[in-house]
Design a protein around this motif. Structure first.
Motif, PDB file in Angstrom:
ATOM      1  N   ARG A 237      25.338 -32.445 -21.969  1.00  0.00           N
ATOM      2  CA  ARG A 237      24.280 -31.567 -21.271  1.00  0.00           C
ATOM      3  C   ARG A 237      24.873 -29.924 -21.259  1.00  0.00           C
ATOM      4  NH1 ARG A 237      24.967 -34.155 -14.917  1.00  0.00           N
ATOM      5  NH2 ARG A 237      26.914 -33.154 -14.567  1.00  0.00           N
ATOM      6  N   ARG A 238      23.939 -29.269 -20.772  1.00  0.00           N
ATOM      7  CA  ARG A 238      24.252 -27.836 -20.897  1.00  0.00           C
ATOM      8  C   ARG A 238      24.914 -27.563 -19.554  1.00  0.00           C
ATOM      9  NH1 ARG A 238      20.172 -23.239 -21.194  1.00  0.00           N
ATOM     10  NH2 ARG A 238      22.012 -22.323 -19.718  1.00  0.00           N
ATOM     11  N   SER A 239      25.770 -26.650 -19.092  1.00  0.00           N
ATOM     12  CA  SER A 239      25.948 -26.401 -17.741  1.00  0.00           C
ATOM     13  C   SER A 239      25.046 -25.365 -17.108  1.00  0.00           C
ATOM     14  CB  SER A 239      27.300 -25.447 -17.850  1.00  0.00           C
ATOM     15  OG  SER A 239      28.445 -26.364 -18.094  1.00  0.00           O
ATOM     16  N   THR A 240      24.956 -25.372 -16.021  1.00  0.00           N
ATOM     17  CA  THR A 240      24.202 -24.481 -15.242  1.00  0.00           C
ATOM     18  C   THR A 240      24.938 -23.529 -14.315  1.00  0.00           C
ATOM     19  OG1 THR A 240      23.609 -26.122 -13.395  1.00  0.00           O
ATOM     20  CG2 THR A 240      22.299 -26.172 -15.500  1.00  0.00           C
ATOM     21  N   ALA A 241      24.297 -22.641 -13.695  1.00  0.00           N
ATOM     22  CA  ALA A 241      24.936 -21.755 -12.908  1.00  0.00           C
ATOM     23  C   ALA A 241      25.390 -22.379 -11.568  1.00  0.00           C
ATOM     24  CB  ALA A 241      24.073 -20.417 -12.582  1.00  0.00           C
ATOM     25  N   LYS A 242      24.344 -23.266 -11.215  1.00  0.00           N
ATOM     26  CA  LYS A 242      24.660 -24.082 -10.077  1.00  0.00           C
ATOM     27  C   LYS A 242      25.842 -24.931 -10.093  1.00  0.00           C
ATOM     28  CE  LYS A 242      22.008 -26.600  -6.766  1.00  0.00           C
ATOM     29  NZ  LYS A 242      22.853 -28.018  -6.450  1.00  0.00           N
ATOM     30  N   ARG A 243      25.976 -25.749 -11.060  1.00  0.00           N
ATOM     31  CA  ARG A 243      26.942 -26.838 -11.620  1.00  0.00           C
ATOM     32  C   ARG A 243      28.290 -25.990 -11.425  1.00  0.00           C
ATOM     33  NH1 ARG A 243      23.495 -30.590 -14.406  1.00  0.00           N
ATOM     34  NH2 ARG A 243      23.702 -29.172 -16.196  1.00  0.00           N
ATOM     35  N   ILE A 244      28.376 -24.760 -12.155  1.00  0.00           N
ATOM     36  CA  ILE A 244      29.595 -24.008 -12.460  1.00  0.00           C
ATOM     37  C   ILE A 244      29.976 -23.432 -10.831  1.00  0.00           C
ATOM     38  CG2 ILE A 244      30.797 -22.039 -13.151  1.00  0.00           C
ATOM     39  CD1 ILE A 244      29.224 -22.649 -15.905  1.00  0.00           C
ATOM     40  N   GLU A 245      28.975 -22.966  -9.981  1.00  0.00           N
ATOM     41  CA  GLU A 245      29.250 -22.650  -8.659  1.00  0.00           C
ATOM     42  C   GLU A 245      29.756 -23.529  -7.793  1.00  0.00           C
ATOM     43  OE1 GLU A 245      29.373 -19.994  -5.582  1.00  0.00           O
ATOM     44  OE2 GLU A 245      28.889 -19.185  -7.711  1.00  0.00           O
TER      45      GLU A 245
END
Length: 456
Positions: free
Chosen positions: A344-352
């Protein structure tokens, strides 16, 4: 305007050639042409506030200018024949090491005296790596850091500026053969020189190809290195970096038997953008000053690709992958390792929400849409292999930035003097395809300068 020697490119090769002439033959008239700016005018507009990502400047301040692409690098000078180029094949292993040590002495005298020399000799990690199907390459490494590297270059420039004619922001458009030397044409004029040294680095690969075609200089295709830059908490690799600083580790994949290697390790460093011929890729820096350090370590994982018949354009292949990354991410893409493994692609929320704070503003995305499966599989294998000697490398929150591409010039046919088939025309540094590092490029500059002085 007539010169004894014209040097094209003010990267490490060009600088150390000029230094040798100024030191040993100050009577010679030497000109240095550089497409970029002087050191004090090299400023990347990315400030993290108003400008957060690469705006594709016509002349990239990170890649071009006095000091070359290495000016804002981590300032690592590896003294070894095991990697960094094949200079030893032309001048001999002992001579190559001797010149690298000579360059190191000059760097130390020009501001690097307080920096540390690391060595893998006798390291316990060599055995640990072998036990986990990894190979630790041997080298002595002088780490200047991005900050001290700048000071060294500044001191070298101050010593050279009154002894050598510098032409900044002056790319040479054409080289012509003339009786007794060479005619160099640039935007606002031209000069003649008895001898010409070309030291244009990796960023000058396309220009170098044009020169070789115009002057009918034989070349052979080289490789391109493609991969990602890994960023993780510095404590995970601290047991390696505290002792070795730069650990060059090679892994042969089980699936395809491809070689994957670590490259440009930056303890407590930052991930940065690079602009090569309008293509935005990723790299890494670190500083000697403790106040400028981050909580992360970053390093590249690269897979080398060679091409022969019918396709020979290794750099073109790397460029196409980098352009795809730029198209999908508007620049550099960042992805959590856990997201990559889950498809799955990463999202800003998951990286945060992750435990690793990214040091580069990049676009969250999916690197599997960019990198070929074979390269991606090799990188994943390597991460799990590294996890055995540095537990935590394969954590979900480890960040992967893509793409990182190391472009290599096609290898120019040179003799043992690093001279082309045209007498008095030399090609040195990474632009020759012979060297791939600061130390080898600098050593080649010293070598050719002395060859010219001996011949003259």
């Amino acid at each position: 305007m007539n010169y004894d020697v014209a040097i094209i490119g003010a990267g490490p090769g060009g600088i150390f050639s000029a230094y040798e002439f100024a030191l040993k033959r100050p009577d010679l008239k030497v000109a240095v042409f550089e497409a970029g700016y002087s050191l004090d005018k090299r400023h990347c507009p990315i400030d993290g506030d108003k400008v957060k990502s690469c705006i594709k400047c016509p002349t990239c301040a990170i890649m071009n200018g006095f000091g070359g692409a290495g000016a804002f690098s981590d300032g690592k000078y590896n003294i070894t024949n095991d990697f960094g180029g094949t200079l030893y094949e032309y001048i001999g292993k002992d001579k190559a090491i001797e010149l690298m040590k000579y360059v190191d002495d000059i760097n130390v005298k020009h501001g690097g005296s307080e920096t540390r020399m690391f060595s893998t000799a006798g390291s316990e990690f060599k055995k640990i790596c072998m036990q986990n199907k990894l190979t630790l390459l041997e080298a002595s490494v002088r780490h200047l850091g991005t900050d001290i590297n700048y000071i060294v270059l500044e001191n070298l420039y101050n010593e050279l500026k009154d002894k050598v004619d510098f032409f900044f922001h002056t790319p040479v458009e054409k080289i012509e053969l003339i009786d007794g030397g060479y005619h160099l044409i640039y935007k606002d004029g031209s000069i003649d020189a008895k001898k010409c040294i070309i030291s244009v680095g990796r960023s000058g690969s396309k220009w170098m190809e044009t020169v070789c075609n115009d002057l009918e200089i034989p070349t052979s295709s080289n490789r391109v290195d493609i991969g990602v830059r890994v960023e993780l908490p510095a404590v995970i690799f601290a047991h390696l970096t505290d002792q070795l600083y730069e650990s060059k580790i090679v892994y042969r994949t089980e699936k395809f038997e491809d070689r994957v290697r670590t490259f440009c390790m930056n303890p407590y460093g930052s991930v940065v953008n690079e602009n090569t011929n309008g293509i935005v890729t990723v790299n890494g820096h670190s500083f000697e000053d403790p106040k400028k350090r981050t909580e992360n370590t970053n390093f590249a994982l690269l897979v080398a690709k060679h091409f022969s018949e019918p396709f020979k354009d290794s750099n073109g292949y790397g460029e196409s992958i980098a352009r795809l990354s730029n198209m999908l991410g508007g620049g550099v893409i960042v992805q959590r390792f856990g997201d990559l493994e889950r498809g799955r692609r990463s999202t800003a929320k998951r990286i945060e929400e992750g435990t690793v704070r990214p040091t580069l503003a990049a676009t969250p995305g999916d690197l599997s849409l960019v990198l070929p499966k074979r390269i991606m599989d090799g990188i994943i294998e390597m991460i799990y292999a590294l996890d055995k000697i540095a537990p935590g490398t394969a954590n979900d929150d480890t960040l992967l930035y893509g793409v990182e591409v190391k472009f290599y010039n096609m290898e120019v046919k040179l003799d043992e003097h690093l001279e082309t088939k045209h007498p008095g025309l030399y090609v040195i540094g990474d632009g020759s395809g012979v060297t791939h590092s600061l130390s080898h490029a600098s050593a080649s500059g010293v070598y050719v300068a002395n060859e010219i002085m001996e011949a003259m």
